[in-house]
Design an enzyme around this catalytic site. Structure first.
Site, PDB file in Angstrom:
ATOM      1  N   ASP A 152      47.708  20.087  28.305  1.00 33.66           N
ATOM      2  CA  ASP A 152      46.703  18.874  29.127  1.00 33.66           C
ATOM      3  C   ASP A 152      46.417  17.975  29.394  1.00 33.66           C
ATOM      4  O   ASP A 152      45.504  17.600  28.464  1.00 33.66           O
ATOM      5  CB  ASP A 152      45.903  20.018  30.008  1.00 33.66           C
ATOM      6  CG  ASP A 152      44.893  19.938  30.860  1.00 33.66           C
ATOM      7  OD1 ASP A 152      45.460  19.819  32.224  1.00 33.66           O
ATOM      8  OD2 ASP A 152      43.102  20.789  31.088  1.00 33.66           O
TER       9      ASP A 152
ATOM     10  N   ASP B 243      42.693  16.612  31.594  1.00 39.42           N
ATOM     11  CA  ASP B 243      41.002  16.266  31.675  1.00 39.42           C
ATOM     12  C   ASP B 243      40.226  17.391  30.514  1.00 39.42           C
ATOM     13  O   ASP B 243      40.778  19.393  31.500  1.00 39.42           O
ATOM     14  CB  ASP B 243      41.154  17.148  32.970  1.00 39.42           C
ATOM     15  CG  ASP B 243      41.221  15.850  33.451  1.00 39.42           C
ATOM     16  OD1 ASP B 243      41.510  14.687  33.002  1.00 39.42           O
ATOM     17  OD2 ASP B 243      41.684  15.665  35.142  1.00 39.42           O
TER      18      ASP B 243
END
Length: 290
Positions: A41, A43
């Site tokens: 991922d 963020d």
């Protein structure tokens, strides 16, 4: 005498060259491990804060919208994250704002701005610890993919700058090099990430039991539960509890003040894309004024 001295120096130089060559240690490329891969991922996992927020900041420095717009953007993200809203209504709003982000924009312009703004606003926000984890997979001959709700063009820029294999992100439709304002499919968020990983595994011949996934958010549990090894990075409280219960490794690269600051201008998953409306407004203003 000078000739003898010159020959002596030449001989010494030759010996020094041979010794240096003999002492050189070549890095042997890892044998490709074609069945294993890692999924990160973006963020708050690979990068402090939300990539789309940093993109908006870069647009603000170019005078494409006001500091007031940016402040509303940041506050909206913070509220979204604190409330943890994930109901269908909020998903629909996020979809619409994602479309606002790119509608009428030229694909090449978004990519160019993404490259510039990554270098200016994002490169020093990469978590060194997470970057090292990604590199360890590359060193083992495995492919490393970013997977994020951020528009895929921006996700690709980040992956390229980090020397990773590639990126999976939200895909917006384009015609003639211009975004139409429609998505291809849906936002790459929550269960959609797991479906993207499954599809990529089929295409690339990956064995998901030998793959690893990394995230900070419980929103990504469908993806984390899909692979053989899941790792929580800078986890939210729900993911931390889930990881503890299931014996997943937890790595937290936040410390003190940095952890507090990280919690403010960020948005997990849909929140990051929802905030993209500020950047969309800026781009539209830019094109109209041009």
């Amino acid at each position: 005498m000078r000739r003898l001295l010159g020959r002596h120096r030449a001989a010494e130089a030759e010996i020094a060259g041979e010794v240096a060559a003999a002492a050189a240690v070549a890095t042997v490329p890892a044998e490709p491990d074609l069945q294993a891969a890692a999924f990160f991922d973006v963020d708050n996992t690979m990068m402090r804060g939300a990539s789309i927020y940093h993109f908006a900041r870069g647009l603000a420095t170019r005078g494409m919208f006001t500091s007031s717009d940016l402040l509303k953007f940041a506050v909206g993200q913070a509220v979204f994250r604190l409330r943890g809203n994930e109901n269908p209504e909020h998903i629909a709003v996020a979809r619409e704002t994602a479309l606002a982000f790119v509608a009428g924009s030229k694909v090449d312009d978004v990519v160019r701005l993404g490259e510039e703004i990554y270098d200016e606003e994002m490169s020093d926000r990469i978590w060194a610890g997470t970057r090292a984890l990604a590199q360890s997979h590359l060193d083992a001959g495995q492919r490393v993919w970013l997977i994020t709700a951020t528009p895929v063009e921006l996700a690709r820029v980040i992956a390229q700058r980090l020397g990773l294999t590639g990126a999976l992100g939200t895909v917006a439709e384009s015609q003639g090099g211009v975004y139409t304002g429609r998505l291809v499919g849906d936002l790459l968020h929550g269960p959609a990430k797991a479906e993207a990983v499954r599809a990529l595994a089929r295409r690339e011949g990956l064995d998901l039991t030998r793959c690893t996934a990394y995230s900070d958010s419980a929103n990504d549990l469908p993806m984390l539960s899909l692979v053989g090894r899941a790792v929580a990075i800078n986890p939210d409280s729900e993911l931390r509890e889930h990881a503890k219960k299931h014996g997943w490794p937890v790595r937290d690269f936040r410390t003190g003040r940095k952890a507090t600051l990280t919690a403010l201008p960020i948005a997990a998953g849909v929140g990051a894309v929802a905030g993209g409306i500020a950047a969309g407004i800026a781009l539209r203003r830019h094109y109209r004024s041009g």
